[in-house]
Design a protein around this motif. Structure first.
Motif, PDB file in Angstrom:
ATOM      1  N   LEU A  78     -13.127  42.913 -41.322  1.00 58.94           N
ATOM      2  CA  LEU A  78     -12.794  42.026 -42.452  1.00 58.94           C
ATOM      3  C   LEU A  78     -13.524  42.557 -43.670  1.00 58.94           C
ATOM      4  O   LEU A  78     -14.758  42.682 -43.631  1.00 58.94           O
ATOM      5  N   ARG A 119     -14.428  34.411 -37.725  1.00 57.58           N
ATOM      6  CA  ARG A 119     -13.171  34.517 -38.473  1.00 57.58           C
ATOM      7  C   ARG A 119     -12.563  35.902 -38.316  1.00 57.58           C
ATOM      8  O   ARG A 119     -13.257  36.917 -38.401  1.00 57.58           O
ATOM      9  N   GLY A 174     -17.279  42.494 -42.392  1.00 57.75           N
ATOM     10  CA  GLY A 174     -17.543  41.869 -41.096  1.00 57.75           C
ATOM     11  C   GLY A 174     -16.808  42.644 -40.013  1.00 57.75           C
ATOM     12  O   GLY A 174     -15.621  42.944 -40.166  1.00 57.75           O
TER      13      GLY A 174
HETATM   14  C1  BTN Z   1      -9.786  41.018 -37.428  1.00 58.80           C
HETATM   15  O1  BTN Z   1      -9.182  39.945 -37.285  1.00 58.80           O
HETATM   16  O2  BTN Z   1      -9.306  42.078 -37.049  1.00 58.80           O
HETATM   17  C2  BTN Z   1     -11.143  41.040 -38.087  1.00 58.80           C
HETATM   18  C3  BTN Z   1     -12.176  40.430 -37.196  1.00 58.80           C
HETATM   19  C4  BTN Z   1     -13.560  40.395 -37.800  1.00 58.80           C
HETATM   20  C5  BTN Z   1     -14.507  39.625 -36.921  1.00 58.80           C
HETATM   21  C6  BTN Z   1     -15.929  39.765 -37.385  1.00 58.80           C
HETATM   22  S1  BTN Z   1     -17.103  39.236 -36.190  1.00 58.80           S
HETATM   23  C7  BTN Z   1     -18.375  39.364 -37.345  1.00 58.80           C
HETATM   24  C8  BTN Z   1     -17.837  38.831 -38.647  1.00 58.80           C
HETATM   25  N1  BTN Z   1     -17.975  37.388 -38.699  1.00 58.80           N
HETATM   26  C9  BTN Z   1     -16.811  36.771 -38.692  1.00 58.80           C
HETATM   27  O3  BTN Z   1     -16.650  35.527 -38.705  1.00 58.80           O
HETATM   28  N2  BTN Z   1     -15.811  37.643 -38.660  1.00 58.80           N
HETATM   29  C10 BTN Z   1     -16.311  39.013 -38.655  1.00 58.80           C
END
Ligand code: BTN
Length: 250
Positions: A119, A47, A135
């Motif tokens: 995130l 995500r 995250g």
């Molecule tokens: C963004 O969109 O800039 C934030 C991205 C964050 C991705 C990381 S990967 C590890 C963690 N697990 C996820 O599903 N999302 C975050």
């Protein structure tokens, strides 16, 4: 080194839906020590911000989530934690490349391209933060991106080298822990100052898009709440919360 020897509690998955989702499931079942970090080689439902998915080739990048308990931080100051995390991420990557900046509120950029995304999900107590789940997706060794993400880049694309994900993870987590320690010690000024000094587009006029359309503006400030202030070419000052504005990239 395998992805299992890090100097903080660490669980590694070869495949998971999302390290953020898994961290939530684990926390629902048991308490976890601060800094407990989950990494994955591959996420089936990674995500990103604003409901986007997060692309990452199997085994190439760092996909990790961790928990901290910033109970020392008043809710109205919570953006400081976001600043500290983004700054730590940047500082943990300085041994690997220069040209890094933070695109408000907390994307990590190399030149005009996105190297990592963060995130942040807070849980609140009475007046203070209680628990924060973070995250991070950091492009390390991936050399070809196929999704419609506008401008991804990896460390490998920047330098042509291949990196140990374990070493990069340790460098980044150590730097993040240092910045959050500084926050806990009450040295907020150093964090806000360093954050503003590393902002992408801190100088000059650039193109942005809001609900009224496209405009050229210069950076004025980020409030402690996280509100971004810009000034357009007519001198009008405009304030934005996250998601209310996008950066028009050339
Ligand atoms: C963004 O969109 O800039 C934030 C991205 C964050 C991705 C990381 S990967 C590890 C963690 N697990 C996820 O599903 N999302 C975050």
């Amino acid at each position: 080194m395998k992805l299992s020897d890090a100097p903080f509690p660490h669980l590694h998955y070869t495949e998971i839906d999302s390290t953020s989702a898994e961290l939530k499931r684990l926390l629902a079942a048991q308490p976890l020590a601060p800094w407990t970090t989950l990494t994955a080689d591959y996420q089936t439902q990674g995500r990103g911000q604003q409901g986007n998915s997060w692309e990452a080739e199997d085994g190439a990048n760092l996909l990790f989530s961790w928990v901290c308990y910033p109970q020392f931080l008043p809710i109205k100051e919570q953006f400081l934690l976001s600043e500290a995390i983004a700054l730590g991420l940047l500082e943990g990557l300085t041994p690997y490349t220069d040209g890094l900046s933070i695109k408000w509120p907390n994307d990590l950029y190399w030149q005009h391209r996105k190297l990592a995304g963060i995130l942040i999900e807070h849980e609140w107590g009475s007046g203070h933060l209680a628990r924060t789940l973070v995250g991070i997706g950091l492009n390390v060794n991936q050399t070809r991106f196929v999704s419609n993400a506008p401008n991804p880049v990896s460390l490998a694309q920047i330098s042509g080298a291949t990196y140990s994900r374990e070493e990069v993870l340790t460098s980044v987590m150590t730097a993040i822990q240092r910045r959050i320690g500084q926050l806990e010690a009450g040295d907020w000024a150093s964090i806000t100052q360093a954050y503003r000094a590393t902002l992408y587009r801190a100088e000059g006029y650039h193109l942005y898009q809001d609900k009224e359309g496209c405009f050229s503006a210069r950076f004025i400030d980020v409030e402690p709440t996280g509100t971004l202030w810009l000034e357009d070419e007519s001198g009008r000052r405009r304030a934005y919360l996250f998601k209310e504005i996008s950066y028009v990239l050339s």
